[in-house]
Design an enzyme around this catalytic site. Sequence first.
Site, PDB file in Angstrom:
ATOM      1  N   GLU A 172       0.870  -1.724   0.265  1.00 33.23           N
ATOM      2  CA  GLU A 172       0.085  -0.218   0.137  1.00 33.23           C
ATOM      3  C   GLU A 172       0.901   1.241   0.212  1.00 33.23           C
ATOM      4  O   GLU A 172       0.906   1.986   0.605  1.00 33.23           O
ATOM      5  CB  GLU A 172      -0.888  -0.089   1.020  1.00 33.23           C
ATOM      6  CG  GLU A 172      -1.931  -0.779   0.724  1.00 33.23           C
ATOM      7  CD  GLU A 172      -2.615  -1.485   2.177  1.00 33.23           C
ATOM      8  OE1 GLU A 172      -3.583  -1.265   1.507  1.00 33.23           O
ATOM      9  OE2 GLU A 172      -2.745  -0.601   3.414  1.00 33.23           O
ATOM     10  N   GLU A 279      -5.626  -7.409  -1.620  1.00 29.81           N
ATOM     11  CA  GLU A 279      -7.062  -7.037  -0.470  1.00 29.81           C
ATOM     12  C   GLU A 279      -7.878  -6.530  -0.249  1.00 29.81           C
ATOM     13  O   GLU A 279      -8.461  -5.412  -0.998  1.00 29.81           O
ATOM     14  CB  GLU A 279      -5.557  -6.241   0.475  1.00 29.81           C
ATOM     15  CG  GLU A 279      -4.305  -6.485   1.381  1.00 29.81           C
ATOM     16  CD  GLU A 279      -3.910  -5.073   1.961  1.00 29.81           C
ATOM     17  OE1 GLU A 279      -5.044  -4.849   2.726  1.00 29.81           O
ATOM     18  OE2 GLU A 279      -2.698  -4.972   2.162  1.00 29.81           O
TER      19      GLU A 279
END
Length: 367
Positions: A172, A279
């Site tokens: 991320e 995710e």
Amino acid sequence: MRRLLPMLFPLMLGACGQAATPVTPASLLRGYVRGLDLSEARGAELAGVQFRDRDGAVKPAAQIAADHHFDWVRIRLMIDSGGDDGKNYGLLQDLPYVKAAVKDAKDRGLKVLLDLHYSHWWADPGNQWTPARWKSLNTADLRAAVHDYTADVITQLRAAGAAPDMVQVGNEINGGMLWEPGRIVQGDMTAFASLVNAGVQGVRDAGGPTPPPVMIHIAKIGNAAETTAWYRAFRKAGGQFDVIGLSYYPMWHGDFQNVSGTVRALRAEYPQTPVLLAETAYYWDTNEVGYSGAQVPYPQTPAGQLAYLRDLNATIRAAGGQGIFYWGAAWSQSPRWLTSSWTDDDASRRSLFDDTATATPAIDGLN
């Protein structure tokens, strides 16, 4: 730390992060990916958690995944495990832990996405902190450290019979990684891209004759224009990637129209590059942090979790995405293995195993 650094390495990265042509074709990632993140599973099992299949049979979590037609697992690796305050915060994943977890998964016929956090703490859009062992390094030395560390990890995993099938360089990394040197400042990705490329080159230098594809993963999926602009700027700065990975959680990233539009836009801009959800997760029980309304668009029940995952799967397929990894799948009975100062345990409400560690119906959500 420099012993693995090839003579060619500085020329490939350069001061502006310019990259050589990738040697790993995206075509190595074949078929639709059905994956789940089992980063916590080994720690839970060592602490006495007994995972159970839908029929109540006790099995290792990885075996339950394989039995329900998952073909990939994702496992993170921390630079140093645990928090600075002596609590583990679920960050159990040092290299010995990961070696054992990856080898076990591969022995069960599962492929593995290795998620390199380059951190001693959760790596996400608000947390990308340089670990203590690297804090004194200037940017050039930090690039060398990232390369050598990455190459050493891949080398050790291959020697242990636990070679990953795909590798994330960073987790991320919307705002960069390894802050402060690797922070993206006013859109300038120069230093950041050079650090990422150091990790990418480490994978390729140690990955054998056919190195695994490298995923670059961000959590910006709520806006298709911003997401495509991010990858465009990253590539302009010399950043390398074989696979695009995205996070999608409805409580933070909008509805299915957002995720569909983003995947379609990326596929249009990068038609030869696989796009996956690295995710996602949804609630089988009421969330503990007050999400409501459009943030939780399905019932927070086992049936609602299953419906969410099935509908998301259909959405991603229709948009041209190549698969999904479910995050926090084994986050069950956390008092046995998690020590932290958190006042809630919201992740346990959206795992794929309930409070008895029995698989929820959503274990079949990607079939």
